[in-house]
Design a protein around this motif. Structure first.
Motif, short mmCIF file in Angstrom:
data_model
loop_
_atom_site.label_atom_id
_atom_site.label_comp_id
_atom_site.label_asym_id
_atom_site.label_seq_id
_atom_site.Cartn_x
_atom_site.Cartn_y
_atom_site.Cartn_z
N GLY A 106 34.62 44.20 38.00
CA GLY A 106 35.90 44.77 38.42
C GLY A 106 37.07 43.89 38.06
O GLY A 106 38.19 44.36 37.83
N ASN A 107 36.84 42.60 37.94
CA ASN A 107 37.87 41.63 37.62
C ASN A 107 38.07 41.45 36.12
O ASN A 107 38.88 40.66 35.69
CB ASN A 107 37.50 40.29 38.29
N GLY A 108 37.29 42.21 35.34
CA GLY A 108 37.50 42.21 33.89
C GLY A 108 36.44 41.50 33.07
O GLY A 108 36.61 41.33 31.86
N ASP A 109 35.32 41.12 33.67
CA ASP A 109 34.25 40.46 32.91
C ASP A 109 33.31 41.53 32.35
O ASP A 109 32.45 42.04 33.05
CB ASP A 109 33.48 39.50 33.81
N PHE B 121 33.09 45.67 43.53
CA PHE B 121 33.72 46.01 42.25
C PHE B 121 35.21 46.30 42.47
O PHE B 121 36.08 45.78 41.77
CB PHE B 121 33.02 47.22 41.61
N ARG B 122 35.50 47.12 43.47
CA ARG B 122 36.90 47.46 43.77
C ARG B 122 37.69 46.22 44.20
O ARG B 122 38.85 46.07 43.86
CB ARG B 122 36.96 48.53 44.85
N ARG B 123 37.04 45.35 44.96
CA ARG B 123 37.69 44.10 45.37
C ARG B 123 38.06 43.29 44.14
O ARG B 123 39.15 42.72 44.05
CB ARG B 123 36.75 43.29 46.26
N GLY B 124 37.17 43.24 43.17
CA GLY B 124 37.46 42.54 41.92
C GLY B 124 38.62 43.15 41.17
O GLY B 124 39.43 42.43 40.58
N CYS B 125 38.72 44.48 41.21
CA CYS B 125 39.83 45.16 40.55
C CYS B 125 41.17 44.81 41.19
O CYS B 125 42.18 44.72 40.50
CB CYS B 125 39.64 46.68 40.62
N ARG B 126 41.17 44.60 42.50
CA ARG B 126 42.40 44.35 43.25
C ARG B 126 42.82 42.88 43.30
O ARG B 126 43.89 42.57 43.81
CB ARG B 126 42.23 44.84 44.69
N THR B 127 41.95 42.01 42.83
CA THR B 127 42.20 40.57 42.92
C THR B 127 42.70 40.04 41.59
O THR B 127 42.30 40.53 40.53
CB THR B 127 40.89 39.84 43.32
N GLY B 128 43.58 39.04 41.64
CA GLY B 128 44.06 38.41 40.42
C GLY B 128 42.92 37.89 39.57
O GLY B 128 41.86 37.52 40.08
N ARG B 129 43.11 37.88 38.28
CA ARG B 129 42.05 37.52 37.32
C ARG B 129 41.60 36.07 37.46
O ARG B 129 42.41 35.16 37.46
CB ARG B 129 42.51 37.77 35.89
#
Length: 174
Positions: A104-107, A133-141
């Motif tokens: 979710g954070n782009g990996d 996954f959604r948490r990763g999308c909402r968190t800074g990279r």
């Protein structure tokens, strides 16, 4: 931040799935990193991390490795920092949740997606995987964060900097 809770009682299949996931990590992925990168000054680096104040990212990495009786692996320490930064333990469940977060954070790496494929063995975790996954999308990279750069930084300050707690709060309204 505490580790993600595990089901109190795992059935035979769930225990088998977790053993398979753990085996893939300890008998496949980690030996590949050792073979490719070797043991480049790991004791010096580990000594340095252990000398840092409690609450720093580097000290957290040293502590979690010691807690799980693991060694610092060259070029894998940047994965280990994410365990500390994001509050994931080093259990099979938390490895999958961390991979879901990182996706979710782009990996989109082969390593991340390939390891996350083991989630097929753990359907009971699917709702949590979606949440992380959604948490990763909402968190800074944090994909390209390095332990070298952030070792001396305070973990709590870094969590605030990336909006980690805001991402968790947003889950309540999703």
């Amino acid at each position: 931040m505490k580790a993600i809770s595990q089901p109190a009682q795992l059935n035979l299949y769930q225990r088998f799935a977790r053993k398979t996931i753990e085996h893939a990590r300890t008998s496949f992925l980690i030996p590949i990193f050792w073979r490719v990168y070797g043991a480049q000054n790991i004791q010096n680096q580990l000594d340095y991390l252990q000398s840092l104040p409690v609450g720093t990212l580097g000290r957290g990495v040293a502590d979690i490795l010691r807690q799980h009786n693991l060694q610092l692996i060259p070029h894998y320490e940047n994965h280990d920092l994410k365990h500390v930064l994001l509050g994931y333990d080093m259990t099979p469940e938390d490895e999958l949740l961390l991979k879901a977060f990182m996706l979710g954070n782009g990996d989109y790496s082969i390593t991340c997606i390939g390891f996350l494929a083991f989630a097929l063995l753990t359907p009971e975790l699917w709702p949590q995987l979606k949440t992380h996954f959604r948490r990763g999308c909402r968190t800074g990279r944090v994909l390209h964060w390095s332990l070298t750069k952030y070792a001396t930084q305070n973990v709590e300050a870094l969590r605030h900097e990336i909006g980690f707690y805001e991402a968790i709060e947003a889950e309540q309204f999703a």
